[in-house]
Each structure stands twice: as C-alpha cells, then as structure tokens.
Design a protein around this motif. Structure first.
Motif, PDB file in Angstrom:
ATOM      1  N   ARG A  70      25.903 -27.225  29.890  1.00  0.00           N
ATOM      2  CA  ARG A  70      25.994 -26.343  28.728  1.00  0.00           C
ATOM      3  C   ARG A  70      24.617 -25.860  28.277  1.00  0.00           C
TER       4      ARG A  70
ATOM      5  N   TRP B 240      28.339 -21.181  26.615  1.00  0.00           N
ATOM      6  CA  TRP B 240      28.737 -22.504  26.139  1.00  0.00           C
ATOM      7  C   TRP B 240      30.237 -22.702  26.319  1.00  0.00           C
TER       8      TRP B 240
ATOM      9  N   SER C 233      30.991 -23.225  30.145  1.00  0.00           N
ATOM     10  CA  SER C 233      30.632 -24.547  30.647  1.00  0.00           C
ATOM     11  C   SER C 233      31.562 -25.620  30.088  1.00  0.00           C
ATOM     12  N   TYR C 234      31.999 -25.439  28.840  1.00  0.00           N
ATOM     13  CA  TYR C 234      32.949 -26.364  28.236  1.00  0.00           C
ATOM     14  C   TYR C 234      34.248 -26.383  29.030  1.00  0.00           C
TER      15      TYR C 234
ATOM     16  N   SER D  10      27.780 -33.029  30.993  1.00  0.00           N
ATOM     17  CA  SER D  10      28.288 -31.983  30.102  1.00  0.00           C
ATOM     18  C   SER D  10      27.145 -31.263  29.398  1.00  0.00           C
TER      19      SER D  10
END
Length: 432
Positions: A165, A194, A197-198, A161
């Motif tokens: 990000r 961000w 990607s989340y 993760s």
C-alpha cells in the motif's frame, strides 16, 4: 454487558491454520513495516516541499489536521480494541461493520467541516481535505485487517500489506504531483492506489487465515450489534479523538494567526513525530495481544516486564532523535525540505515533545490491554486541555514555536497521567 446473540459467528483468529510467529519476529516485522510506511509518508511531505510551495505543504498539513481526528473518532478505536478483545461479546463482523460505517461518516463529516470552517479558502484546501479523507477511508479499512493479522500473531502479513500500500501510494502521489503540480490530484491518485492494494493484497492474506473478505462478512452482523459495540468502545473512540486533536491544535491555530506558510513549516518539522511514533507504535501493536493474554491470565509480572521493555525502547528512541535534532537538525532540514525549513530550535522542541509522547503511548497500550478505556479518556482529555491552553497563550505571539511548546506541554501531561494510571491499574490487578 452480557453476551449478545450470535457472538460465536466469527471464530477467534487463533483458530486459523497458519502458525504463529515468535514475539521477537513479530516485533521485527512490525517495525520494518511501520518504519517503511513512515518513510514513504515522509517522502510525500518532502516531495510536496521540493516540487510545490510552502502553501502546498500547509494545505496538506491543515487537511490532515482536520481529517485525521474525525477518522480516529468514528473508528472508535476498532483496530486497537479488536487486538486485545477476548471475542466473548462481539465478533470480527461487528468490528468490520463499525469500521466501514465509521469511515463513511468521517468522509461526510470531513467535507462538512471544511465547508463550514473554511468556505473561502479556495480549491486547494477544500480539495486537499477531500483527497486526504479518501486516503484515510481506505487506510482505515486496511487497518482493521492489520488488527486481524496482529491477533493471529502474523505481523509479516501486516508488513506485506503496508509495503504494498505504501509503495503504490507513494508512486502514485509522486508521479501525479511531478506531472501536474496539483496537490489534490496527487492525493486522489494515492487514494486510488491504496484501494487497489487493499483489494488485491489484503483479501489474499485474509484468505490464508481462513477469513472471508471484509464486505462478505458484513452479512454476519446487524445494526443493533454494531451499535452495542459502538457503546462499548465509545470511551476509546473519544480518547483517540482527543489524542489526535492535540496534534491538530497548532496547525489550526497557526492557519488562523499566521497563514498556510506557517502551517507548512510546522507540519514539515512535526513529521519527525510521525516517523518516530510509527516505529514505536509498531512495537506496541505487536505486543498488544501478548499484553492482553498476560493480563487475562493474571501474569502481571510478565505484563510489567514487557511494558517496561517497551518504555525503555521508546525512551531510547526519543533521546537519540533529540540528540540528532540538536546537533545536525538545521542542515538536515535544509537538505531534505529546503532552506525555508531549517529551524533547529523549533525542530528540537518538536522532537523532544515526541520523545515524551512515545513513552506515554507505550503506557497507553498497557492501559488498553487492561480494558481500562475510561482511563484513556482521562489521559487524553488532560493532554488536550494542556495543549490547548498553551497554544492559546503562545501561538498568537510566538507562531510555530508556540505550537511546538504546546505539543511539548501536552506530551508531558500525557506521560505523567498515563504513568500514574498504569501503576494504579497494575496494583489493582495484582490484588485481584
């Protein structure tokens, strides 16, 4: 507090179909992930310093100093507490609701704060605050997902993760700033990546653990339950706000007495603390669930042993960084940021203070694992008052160096207080 209705809505992460990793592998993954993130955030500072002006670095530092404490307070330490919660009173849905609502409140509070305190600072400061606030909002939501991964003892998911990000955010910021030389625009682009990607990565990792996506799980909680959780973790939220506010004291005071240029110098050099703390905190985060299990099962010898190992690691990291700062600090700073930032004396003071803060943070992780949230407030409050007193005395006359000494004073007080609190709590736990 008695159990609340519906506490079994969300099963503990330990029931997921994905096998846990060993503690050693989890620590390695945590350090790789957090270390990589620290490097990308460091590169953002370096890019801003190289392609922009000292005022750009100052605006970014000031925006971060204003926004970060607000997000730490409104999140109420949801990530930290969730990692060590036994899930006998609240559910994952309650934590998601608290983090989402807190993030929205922090966004509004950030803009109100800059409008009230800096109404005449122009577009650069105000828009930079808005950009940093958006970045922090999406980061706050992702951080709670990382707490879920930590509970499942799958820190490889945390690393995946973070890697996605951080890479996307750095690329977006660098390209936008290189093309436009506009700091707020670059921050808005970073925030957009961000979020992407989340949504694209974290939701898939949650699915592997058999978890619903965060927005879907919100229907499993209520405002009453979120409020009850808020009251329980309020001491932690206040402690984290104080802890982050300590780092905000020097930039805010420097802006008042010396301008954005001095803030930029301090902010660039102070990022050494961010680099070091991210690596140390990664280890603490990986071990937090294990510490809580030891405390819950009464295995205090194992609890002490793991805490001691983390302290030794953090202390060794601090000593190594201090040696580097003293020996090659000036040429290193000149190479990375430019000659305007080659201040070995200030850099050495900041790195020394950071070393003390790292050991204190390790002890605070142990205090949190013991659910002694009130002690976190006491430690953070004493540290804040020490930093504020020294800053008021030295920043007006010594500028950035005075800010560095204020950071050193707050770190020393935090270490002494957290060490004493940890010893007292462990002693009490052994007698139970």
């Amino acid at each position: 507090m008695t159990d609340l209705p519906g506490a079994g809505v969300s099963a503990p992460v330990s029931s997921s179909p994905v096998a846990q990793l060993s503690l050693r592998r989890n620590i390695v993954y945590a350090m790789v992930g957090r270390g990589y993130y620290a490097i990308t955030q460091f590169l953002i500072i370096a890019i801003t310093a190289r392609l922009g002006s000292v005022s750009d670095v100052g605006a970014l530092t000031l925006a971060t100093a204003l926004v970060t404490p607000l997000f730490f307070f409104t999140s109420m330490g949801a990530k930290t507490v969730m990692t060590v919660d036994d899930f006998d009173r609240f559910t994952r849905a309650d934590y998601v609701g608290l983090r989402f609502a807190g993030g929205l409140i922090a966004l509004v509070a950030s803009m109100l704060t800059v409008a009230l305190i800096y109404p005449d600072r122009g577009w650069l400061v105000i828009a930079s605050v808005a950009g940093v606030a958006l970045v922090r909002f999406f980061g706050a939501q992702a951080a709670l997902n990382q707490a879920i991964f930590q509970r499942a003892e799958r820190l490889d998911y945390v690393a995946a993760s973070i890697f996605t990000r951080a890479t996307a955010g750095l690329a977006a910021f660098a390209l936008a700033f290189w093309w436009s030389r506009d700091l707020p625009l670059a921050l808005f682009c970073e925030a957009a990546l961000w979020f992407a990607s989340y949504w694209l990565v974290d939701t898939r990792l949650l699915a592997r653990l058999g978890m619903e996506i965060p927005l879907a799980i919100l229907r499993q909680t209520t405002l009453r339950r979120i409020w009850a959780l808020t009251l329980w973790v309020l001491p932690m939220g206040f402690a984290l706000w104080l802890m982050r506010a300590v780092g905000s004291i020097p930039p805010v005071m420097l802006e008042h007495y010396a301008g954005l240029g001095a803030v930029g110098l301090f902010g660039a050099l102070a990022y050494a603390h961010t680099l070091m703390s991210m690596v140390s905190n990664a280890m603490a985060g990986a071990a937090a669930a294990r510490l809580r299990r030891c405390a819950r099962e009464g295995r205090m010898a194992a609890f002490q042993s793991l805490t001691r190992k983390m302290m030794l690691f953090s202390g060794g990291l601090g000593l190594g960084a201090l040696a580097v700062a003293w020996v090659i600090g000036a040429p290193l700073l000149g190479l990375v940021f430019g000659p305007d930032y080659a201040d070995r004396e200030l850099f050495t003071v900041i790195v020394g203070a950071s070393g003390l803060a790292l050991v204190a943070a390790t002890l605070n992780t142990a205090i949190t694992a013991l659910h002694a949230f009130g002690w976190r407030v006491a430690v953070a409050g004493a540290s804040f008052l020490a930093g504020l007193a020294v800053a008021l005395a030295l920043v007006p006359t010594h500028g950035a160096l005075g800010g560095g000494v204020a950071f050193l004073a707050s770190s020393a007080v935090s270490l002494v207080m957290s060490w004493g609190a940890c010893r007292l709590l462990i002693s009490r736990a052994k007698r139970v």
